[in-house]
Design a protein around this motif. Structure first.
Motif, PDB file in Angstrom:
ATOM      1  N   MET A 109       0.826  -1.203   0.000  1.00 15.09           N
ATOM      2  CA  MET A 109       0.000   0.000   0.000  1.00 15.09           C
ATOM      3  C   MET A 109       0.859   1.251   0.000  1.00 15.09           C
ATOM      4  O   MET A 109       1.995   1.225   0.470  1.00 15.09           O
ATOM      5  CB  MET A 109      -0.856   0.044   1.273  1.00 15.09           C
ATOM      6  N   THR A 110       0.267   2.341  -0.489  1.00 16.74           N
ATOM      7  CA  THR A 110       0.907   3.644  -0.325  1.00 16.74           C
ATOM      8  C   THR A 110       0.783   4.027   1.147  1.00 16.74           C
ATOM      9  O   THR A 110      -0.061   3.482   1.876  1.00 16.74           O
ATOM     10  CB  THR A 110       0.199   4.709  -1.177  1.00 16.74           C
ATOM     11  N   PRO A 111       1.599   4.963   1.606  1.00 17.89           N
ATOM     12  CA  PRO A 111       1.484   5.390   3.002  1.00 17.89           C
ATOM     13  C   PRO A 111       0.081   5.904   3.351  1.00 17.89           C
ATOM     14  O   PRO A 111      -0.440   5.606   4.428  1.00 17.89           O
ATOM     15  CB  PRO A 111       2.523   6.514   3.120  1.00 17.89           C
ATOM     16  N   GLN A 112      -0.551   6.645   2.451  1.00 15.60           N
ATOM     17  CA  GLN A 112      -1.888   7.179   2.721  1.00 15.60           C
ATOM     18  C   GLN A 112      -2.916   6.056   2.899  1.00 15.60           C
ATOM     19  O   GLN A 112      -3.754   6.111   3.796  1.00 15.60           O
ATOM     20  CB  GLN A 112      -2.332   8.121   1.584  1.00 15.60           C
ATOM     21  N   VAL A 113      -2.855   5.057   2.047  1.00 15.89           N
ATOM     22  CA  VAL A 113      -3.781   3.924   2.152  1.00 15.89           C
ATOM     23  C   VAL A 113      -3.483   3.117   3.404  1.00 15.89           C
ATOM     24  O   VAL A 113      -4.396   2.657   4.090  1.00 15.89           O
ATOM     25  CB  VAL A 113      -3.720   3.051   0.877  1.00 15.89           C
ATOM     26  N   ALA A 114      -2.210   2.975   3.753  1.00 15.88           N
ATOM     27  CA  ALA A 114      -1.844   2.249   4.972  1.00 15.88           C
ATOM     28  C   ALA A 114      -2.402   2.947   6.213  1.00 15.88           C
ATOM     29  O   ALA A 114      -2.901   2.297   7.124  1.00 15.88           O
ATOM     30  CB  ALA A 114      -0.328   2.104   5.065  1.00 15.88           C
ATOM     31  N   ILE A 115      -2.321   4.279   6.246  1.00 19.25           N
ATOM     32  CA  ILE A 115      -2.876   5.030   7.389  1.00 19.25           C
ATOM     33  C   ILE A 115      -4.377   4.821   7.474  1.00 19.25           C
ATOM     34  O   ILE A 115      -4.920   4.519   8.551  1.00 19.25           O
ATOM     35  CB  ILE A 115      -2.523   6.522   7.281  1.00 19.25           C
ATOM     36  N   ALA A 116      -5.089   4.961   6.363  1.00 19.45           N
ATOM     37  CA  ALA A 116      -6.542   4.777   6.358  1.00 19.45           C
ATOM     38  C   ALA A 116      -6.909   3.348   6.771  1.00 19.45           C
ATOM     39  O   ALA A 116      -7.846   3.138   7.549  1.00 19.45           O
ATOM     40  CB  ALA A 116      -7.115   5.093   4.977  1.00 19.45           C
ATOM     41  N   THR A 117      -6.162   2.372   6.279  1.00 26.16           N
ATOM     42  CA  THR A 117      -6.415   0.970   6.630  1.00 26.16           C
ATOM     43  C   THR A 117      -6.155   0.743   8.118  1.00 26.16           C
ATOM     44  O   THR A 117      -6.935   0.058   8.792  1.00 26.16           O
ATOM     45  CB  THR A 117      -5.530   0.041   5.780  1.00 26.16           C
ATOM     46  N   GLY A 118      -5.089   1.324   8.640  1.00 26.28           N
ATOM     47  CA  GLY A 118      -4.776   1.189  10.060  1.00 26.28           C
ATOM     48  C   GLY A 118      -5.885   1.740  10.936  1.00 26.28           C
ATOM     49  O   GLY A 118      -6.280   1.119  11.930  1.00 26.28           O
ATOM     50  N   ILE A 119      -6.415   2.895  10.564  1.00 24.31           N
ATOM     51  CA  ILE A 119      -7.522   3.484  11.326  1.00 24.31           C
ATOM     52  C   ILE A 119      -8.735   2.561  11.286  1.00 24.31           C
ATOM     53  O   ILE A 119      -9.373   2.301  12.310  1.00 24.31           O
ATOM     54  CB  ILE A 119      -7.856   4.886  10.784  1.00 24.31           C
ATOM     55  N   ARG A 120      -9.053   2.047  10.115  1.00 27.41           N
ATOM     56  CA  ARG A 120     -10.205   1.134   9.993  1.00 27.41           C
ATOM     57  C   ARG A 120     -10.001  -0.140  10.807  1.00 27.41           C
ATOM     58  O   ARG A 120     -10.937  -0.657  11.426  1.00 27.41           O
ATOM     59  CB  ARG A 120     -10.443   0.778   8.528  1.00 27.41           C
ATOM     60  N   LEU A 121      -8.767  -0.671  10.812  1.00 28.06           N
ATOM     61  CA  LEU A 121      -8.475  -1.870  11.612  1.00 28.06           C
ATOM     62  C   LEU A 121      -8.670  -1.607  13.106  1.00 28.06           C
ATOM     63  O   LEU A 121      -9.265  -2.417  13.817  1.00 28.06           O
ATOM     64  CB  LEU A 121      -7.039  -2.341  11.355  1.00 28.06           C
ATOM     65  N   ILE A 122      -8.176  -0.465  13.568  1.00 26.10           N
ATOM     66  CA  ILE A 122      -8.317  -0.128  14.982  1.00 26.10           C
ATOM     67  C   ILE A 122      -9.792   0.038  15.352  1.00 26.10           C
ATOM     68  O   ILE A 122     -10.245  -0.475  16.384  1.00 26.10           O
ATOM     69  CB  ILE A 122      -7.507   1.147  15.318  1.00 26.10           C
ATOM     70  N   GLU A 123     -10.553   0.728  14.513  1.00 28.71           N
ATOM     71  CA  GLU A 123     -11.979   0.907  14.785  1.00 28.71           C
ATOM     72  C   GLU A 123     -12.725  -0.428  14.795  1.00 28.71           C
ATOM     73  O   GLU A 123     -13.543  -0.696  15.673  1.00 28.71           O
ATOM     74  CB  GLU A 123     -12.597   1.852  13.755  1.00 28.71           C
ATOM     75  N   ALA A 124     -12.430  -1.290  13.828  1.00 24.97           N
ATOM     76  CA  ALA A 124     -13.094  -2.594  13.762  1.00 24.97           C
ATOM     77  C   ALA A 124     -12.692  -3.481  14.940  1.00 24.97           C
ATOM     78  O   ALA A 124     -13.534  -4.195  15.499  1.00 24.97           O
ATOM     79  CB  ALA A 124     -12.768  -3.292  12.436  1.00 24.97           C
ATOM     80  N   ALA A 125     -11.424  -3.423  15.324  1.00 27.90           N
ATOM     81  CA  ALA A 125     -10.962  -4.227  16.460  1.00 27.90           C
ATOM     82  C   ALA A 125     -11.654  -3.785  17.744  1.00 27.90           C
ATOM     83  O   ALA A 125     -12.060  -4.624  18.559  1.00 27.90           O
ATOM     84  CB  ALA A 125      -9.444  -4.116  16.603  1.00 27.90           C
ATOM     85  N   ALA A 126     -11.803  -2.482  17.941  1.00 26.28           N
ATOM     86  CA  ALA A 126     -12.489  -1.977  19.133  1.00 26.28           C
ATOM     87  C   ALA A 126     -13.945  -2.429  19.142  1.00 26.28           C
ATOM     88  O   ALA A 126     -14.471  -2.841  20.183  1.00 26.28           O
ATOM     89  CB  ALA A 126     -12.397  -0.456  19.190  1.00 26.28           C
ATOM     90  N   GLN A 127     -14.591  -2.392  17.984  1.00 25.53           N
ATOM     91  CA  GLN A 127     -15.986  -2.830  17.890  1.00 25.53           C
ATOM     92  C   GLN A 127     -16.089  -4.336  18.153  1.00 25.53           C
ATOM     93  O   GLN A 127     -16.968  -4.783  18.890  1.00 25.53           O
ATOM     94  CB  GLN A 127     -16.554  -2.499  16.517  1.00 25.53           C
ATOM     95  N   ALA A 128     -15.200  -5.113  17.574  1.00 20.74           N
ATOM     96  CA  ALA A 128     -15.227  -6.567  17.784  1.00 20.74           C
ATOM     97  C   ALA A 128     -14.953  -6.911  19.238  1.00 20.74           C
ATOM     98  O   ALA A 128     -15.583  -7.809  19.802  1.00 20.74           O
ATOM     99  CB  ALA A 128     -14.198  -7.251  16.878  1.00 20.74           C
ATOM    100  N   GLN A 129     -14.018  -6.190  19.854  1.00 20.90           N
ATOM    101  CA  GLN A 129     -13.722  -6.437  21.261  1.00 20.90           C
ATOM    102  C   GLN A 129     -14.941  -6.118  22.119  1.00 20.90           C
ATOM    103  O   GLN A 129     -15.252  -6.850  23.048  1.00 20.90           O
ATOM    104  CB  GLN A 129     -12.519  -5.608  21.708  1.00 20.90           C
ATOM    105  N   GLY A 130     -15.645  -5.057  21.789  1.00 24.04           N
ATOM    106  CA  GLY A 130     -16.876  -4.713  22.502  1.00 24.04           C
ATOM    107  C   GLY A 130     -17.919  -5.804  22.361  1.00 24.04           C
ATOM    108  O   GLY A 130     -18.626  -6.130  23.314  1.00 24.04           O
ATOM    109  N   GLN A 131     -18.032  -6.396  21.172  1.00 23.48           N
ATOM    110  CA  GLN A 131     -18.984  -7.486  20.967  1.00 23.48           C
ATOM    111  C   GLN A 131     -18.595  -8.691  21.804  1.00 23.48           C
ATOM    112  O   GLN A 131     -19.451  -9.349  22.383  1.00 23.48           O
ATOM    113  CB  GLN A 131     -19.051  -7.873  19.491  1.00 23.48           C
ATOM    114  N   SER A 132     -17.294  -8.971  21.889  1.00 19.85           N
ATOM    115  CA  SER A 132     -16.827 -10.091  22.709  1.00 19.85           C
ATOM    116  C   SER A 132     -17.117  -9.833  24.176  1.00 19.85           C
ATOM    117  O   SER A 132     -17.532 -10.723  24.910  1.00 19.85           O
ATOM    118  CB  SER A 132     -15.322 -10.310  22.523  1.00 19.85           C
ATOM    119  N   ASP A 133     -16.885  -8.585  24.627  1.00 16.61           N
ATOM    120  CA  ASP A 133     -17.149  -8.232  26.019  1.00 16.61           C
ATOM    121  C   ASP A 133     -18.626  -8.381  26.342  1.00 16.61           C
ATOM    122  O   ASP A 133     -18.997  -8.881  27.394  1.00 16.61           O
ATOM    123  CB  ASP A 133     -16.688  -6.800  26.315  1.00 16.61           C
ATOM    124  N   VAL A 134     -19.494  -7.956  25.421  1.00 18.92           N
ATOM    125  CA  VAL A 134     -20.936  -8.072  25.633  1.00 18.92           C
ATOM    126  C   VAL A 134     -21.341  -9.538  25.685  1.00 18.92           C
ATOM    127  O   VAL A 134     -22.096  -9.955  26.552  1.00 18.92           O
ATOM    128  CB  VAL A 134     -21.720  -7.324  24.523  1.00 18.92           C
TER     129      VAL A 134
END
Length: 70
Positions: free
Chosen positions: A35-60
């Protein structure tokens, strides 16, 4: 959630390298993406957001299990 014929998700982070100004991510089974650096940054943000949401689902789910046992 994995289906019956899918391997379980990896338990280790993927490998990230930088070559010639591009970010490469490689994981198990030789899966890789460059990936280009810009796409890597956007992908990283999406991964962090999805991981937080998935972790919340696991906690629930875990708290529901505890409540059901009470």
């Amino acid at each position: 959630m994995a289906h019956w014929n899918e391997p379980p998700p990896p338990q280790t982070p993927i490998t990230i390298t930088i070559t010639d100004g591009l970010v490469s991510a490689s994981g198990p089974d030789l899966a890789a993406v460059q990936m280009t650096p810009q796409v890597a940054i956007a992908t990283g943000i999406r991964l962090i957001e999805a991981a937080a949401q998935a972790q919340g689902q696991s906690d629930v789910s875990a708290s529901r299990g505890l409540r059901d046992q009470a």
